[in-house]
Design a protein around this motif. Sequence first.
Motif, PDB file in Angstrom:
ATOM      1  N   SER A  71       1.072  -0.949  -0.020  1.00  0.00           N
ATOM      2  CA  SER A  71       0.059  -0.142   0.316  1.00  0.00           C
ATOM      3  C   SER A  71       0.886   1.252  -0.297  1.00  0.00           C
ATOM      4  N   ARG A  72       1.969   1.088   1.092  1.00  0.00           N
ATOM      5  CA  ARG A  72       2.460   2.346   1.020  1.00  0.00           C
ATOM      6  C   ARG A  72       3.544   2.136  -0.404  1.00  0.00           C
ATOM      7  N   ILE A  73       4.068   1.579  -1.100  1.00  0.00           N
ATOM      8  CA  ILE A  73       4.645   1.576  -2.324  1.00  0.00           C
ATOM      9  C   ILE A  73       3.561   2.139  -3.427  1.00  0.00           C
ATOM     10  N   GLY A  74       2.474   1.890  -3.120  1.00  0.00           N
ATOM     11  CA  GLY A  74       1.515   2.442  -4.154  1.00  0.00           C
ATOM     12  C   GLY A  74       1.015   4.064  -3.536  1.00  0.00           C
ATOM     13  N   ILE A  75       1.193   4.339  -2.447  1.00  0.00           N
ATOM     14  CA  ILE A  75       1.349   5.397  -1.780  1.00  0.00           C
ATOM     15  C   ILE A  75       1.741   6.775  -2.538  1.00  0.00           C
ATOM     16  N   LYS A  76       3.309   5.986  -2.676  1.00  0.00           N
ATOM     17  CA  LYS A  76       4.258   6.170  -3.483  1.00  0.00           C
ATOM     18  C   LYS A  76       5.117   6.105  -4.889  1.00  0.00           C
ATOM     19  N   ASN A  77       3.386   5.941  -5.075  1.00  0.00           N
ATOM     20  CA  ASN A  77       3.337   5.896  -7.210  1.00  0.00           C
ATOM     21  C   ASN A  77       4.536   5.195  -7.384  1.00  0.00           C
ATOM     22  N   LEU A  78       5.471   4.230  -7.099  1.00  0.00           N
ATOM     23  CA  LEU A  78       5.965   3.800  -7.928  1.00  0.00           C
ATOM     24  C   LEU A  78       5.651   2.313  -8.653  1.00  0.00           C
ATOM     25  N   PRO A  79       5.440   2.181  -9.992  1.00  0.00           N
ATOM     26  CA  PRO A  79       5.347   1.384 -10.570  1.00  0.00           C
ATOM     27  C   PRO A  79       5.006   0.154 -10.491  1.00  0.00           C
ATOM     28  N   LEU A  80       4.076  -0.414  -9.903  1.00  0.00           N
ATOM     29  CA  LEU A  80       3.661  -1.845  -9.727  1.00  0.00           C
ATOM     30  C   LEU A  80       1.861  -2.311  -9.855  1.00  0.00           C
ATOM     31  N   ILE A  81       1.460  -3.426 -10.490  1.00  0.00           N
ATOM     32  CA  ILE A  81       0.757  -4.175 -10.831  1.00  0.00           C
ATOM     33  C   ILE A  81       0.233  -4.540  -9.866  1.00  0.00           C
ATOM     34  N   LYS A  82      -1.137  -4.464  -9.599  1.00  0.00           N
ATOM     35  CA  LYS A  82      -1.966  -5.517  -8.721  1.00  0.00           C
ATOM     36  C   LYS A  82      -3.407  -6.312  -9.647  1.00  0.00           C
ATOM     37  N   GLU A  83      -3.329  -7.597  -9.655  1.00  0.00           N
ATOM     38  CA  GLU A  83      -4.086  -8.218 -10.342  1.00  0.00           C
ATOM     39  C   GLU A  83      -4.839  -8.849  -9.685  1.00  0.00           C
ATOM     40  N   LYS A  84      -6.427  -9.199  -9.717  1.00  0.00           N
ATOM     41  CA  LYS A  84      -6.743  -9.736  -9.205  1.00  0.00           C
ATOM     42  C   LYS A  84      -7.167 -11.324  -9.971  1.00  0.00           C
ATOM     43  N   GLU A  85      -6.861 -12.330  -8.891  1.00  0.00           N
ATOM     44  CA  GLU A  85      -6.829 -13.988 -10.090  1.00  0.00           C
ATOM     45  C   GLU A  85      -8.259 -14.381  -9.115  1.00  0.00           C
ATOM     46  N   ASN A  86      -9.056 -15.500  -9.709  1.00  0.00           N
ATOM     47  CA  ASN A  86     -10.141 -15.821  -9.392  1.00  0.00           C
ATOM     48  C   ASN A  86     -11.306 -14.411  -8.389  1.00  0.00           C
ATOM     49  N   ASN A  87     -11.414 -13.563  -8.697  1.00  0.00           N
ATOM     50  CA  ASN A  87     -11.590 -12.783  -8.094  1.00  0.00           C
ATOM     51  C   ASN A  87     -11.752 -13.108  -6.606  1.00  0.00           C
TER      52      ASN A  87
END
Length: 96
Positions: free
Chosen positions: A54-70
């Motif tokens: 979450s903190r990495i995301g807040i700092k805008n570092l490129p990271l993809i979060k994909e939901k698998e099988n919902n």
Amino acid sequence: LKKDLRFKIKKLTKQEMIVYSAIYQFEDQGHDVDYTLLSTNLGLSESSIRDYISRIGIKNLPLIKEKENNKKIILKIPQDLRKLATLDTIIKLRDL
């Protein structure tokens, strides 16, 4: 772009950098990276891993979060970042 990336990487804490590096490394080894894999290999709780992500995301570092099988979240480093910088380069950028 590299200057922008270096600035973002420098803002990471040591723990966040460890988590980000681990995602990069495990992906290189062909793993689907999820919270459980990181938790097991880094000796941290899954909730700590979620917090760091979450903190990495807040700092805008490129990271993809994909939901698998919902439900299962798979973490990925974007291909354009991989083309721009290897893990070694990212670590070196942090030390500049």
